[in-house]
Design a protein around this motif. Structure first.
Motif, short mmCIF file in Angstrom:
data_model
loop_
_atom_site.label_atom_id
_atom_site.label_comp_id
_atom_site.label_asym_id
_atom_site.label_seq_id
_atom_site.Cartn_x
_atom_site.Cartn_y
_atom_site.Cartn_z
N TYR A 151 -1.95 12.87 -10.54
CA TYR A 151 -3.10 12.57 -9.69
C TYR A 151 -2.82 11.27 -8.97
CZ TYR A 151 -7.88 10.86 -8.71
OH TYR A 151 -9.00 10.36 -8.11
N ILE A 152 -2.93 11.26 -7.65
CA ILE A 152 -2.73 10.04 -6.87
C ILE A 152 -3.96 9.16 -7.07
CG2 ILE A 152 -2.26 9.04 -4.62
CD1 ILE A 152 0.00 10.81 -5.77
N SER A 153 -3.78 8.08 -7.84
CA SER A 153 -4.91 7.25 -8.26
C SER A 153 -5.03 5.96 -7.46
CB SER A 153 -4.76 6.90 -9.75
OG SER A 153 -3.53 6.23 -9.97
N GLY A 154 -4.00 5.62 -6.70
CA GLY A 154 -4.01 4.38 -5.93
C GLY A 154 -3.45 4.60 -4.54
N THR A 155 -3.69 3.66 -3.65
CA THR A 155 -3.22 3.76 -2.28
C THR A 155 -1.89 3.04 -2.13
OG1 THR A 155 -5.48 3.84 -1.46
CG2 THR A 155 -3.77 3.29 0.13
N GLN A 163 -5.37 9.26 -1.78
CA GLN A 163 -5.94 9.13 -3.12
C GLN A 163 -6.69 10.40 -3.48
OE1 GLN A 163 -7.85 5.40 -3.57
NE2 GLN A 163 -8.39 5.69 -5.72
N GLY A 164 -6.51 10.88 -4.70
CA GLY A 164 -7.14 12.10 -5.17
C GLY A 164 -6.26 13.33 -5.06
N ALA A 187 -0.03 6.65 -9.33
CA ALA A 187 -0.22 8.02 -9.80
C ALA A 187 -0.25 8.04 -11.31
CB ALA A 187 0.88 8.95 -9.28
N VAL A 188 -1.05 8.93 -11.87
CA VAL A 188 -1.14 9.12 -13.32
C VAL A 188 -1.16 10.61 -13.63
CG1 VAL A 188 -2.37 6.95 -13.73
CG2 VAL A 188 -3.67 9.04 -13.30
N SER A 189 -0.81 10.95 -14.85
CA SER A 189 -0.95 12.33 -15.33
C SER A 189 -2.33 12.48 -15.96
CB SER A 189 0.16 12.67 -16.32
OG SER A 189 0.20 11.75 -17.37
N GLY A 192 -3.49 10.08 -18.63
CA GLY A 192 -3.51 8.65 -18.31
C GLY A 192 -2.15 8.00 -18.26
#
Length: 239
Positions: A151-155, A163-164, A187-189, A192
């Motif tokens: 999951y793209i969690s940051g810019t 993001q998202g 990005a995270v899985s 987390g």
């Protein structure tokens, strides 16, 4: 003919006794660099790295089936780990010198973990032992098969990844990077685990926990194309 940016690729080393010792690197690292418009070069280990960095425009630190000494990130080893100090010392010297020059860097899997350590971060020594409910991040299957989502969690300042956004990626690791003020998690899985990071300021320095050299997801192409674009910029500034 325009100058192709030169990308230095760090190899692994086998455990055979000299003179049978070999440098080894997966072909798809070089293929991914070539496909994105770069000229790949293998970097055999040596004590002084400045001559290498004078000759290249970008650094690709590859993955490997070994672990980084926990002492390098201010921890004590919780079990016996397979470590390769000669390789780690060489790659640390390359990363630290490349960072000081503002040279573009991509660290993949173990290379991402070492990039994080060089920036001042630390690692989860063993995901199954330390992260409750974690996914299996080292499945018994080829890295040519996508295994879980990220999951793209940051810019990112460099990757065109909104993001998202979700991507299906491969996975071949049992350690991971801890969040730190030294870099931005991008990005995270789903459990987390940090899957991608970016240096907060200065030049292009990105780490990814999966193996984008396999080209399984759109983001894999984005990473290598962004890397080579910055390597071209870096090459032009050296002229």
């Amino acid at each position: 003919m325009p100058h192709l940016p030169r990308i230095g690729i760090t190899p692994d080393i086998n455990d055979l006794v000299a003179p049978e010792t070999e440098y080894v690197v997966m072909q798809n690292y070089a293929d991914a660099v070539s496909k994105a418009g770069g000229l790949p070069f293998l970097l055999p280990y040596r004590e002084h790295v400045d001559d290498y960095l004078d000759a290249i425009d970008g650094l690709l630190v590859t993955g490997g089936m070994f672990d980084i000494d926990p002492a390098l990130y201010r921890q004590t080893a919780r079990k016996d780990y397979v470590m390769k100090p000669a390789r780690t010392n060489f790659e640390r010297a390359l990363i630290e010198a490349a960072l000081s020059r503002g040279m573009p860097i991509v660290g993949i899997c173990n290379g991402m973990q070492l990039l994080a350590v060089c920036l001042g971060g630390a690692l989860v020594q063993d995901i199954p032992a330390e992260i409750e409910g974690a996914l299996e991040h080292k499945p018994n299957q080829s890295a040519s098969i996508a295994h879980h989502q990220i999951y793209i969690s940051g810019t990112s300042r460099y990757l065109q990844t909104p993001q998202g956004e979700l991507h299906q990626v491969n996975s071949v690791h049992h350690q991971s990077v801890l969040p730190s003020d030294a870099y931005q998690v991008i990005a995270v899985s789903p459990d987390g685990v940090v899957e991608a990071l970016e240096k907060k300021d200065g030049g292009f320095a990105i780490g990814v926990q999966w193996h984008p050299e396999y080209g399984l997801a759109d983001i894999d192409t984005i990473i290598f194309e962004a890397f080579l674009a910055k390597a071209r910029d870096y090459s032009e500034k050296k002229k």
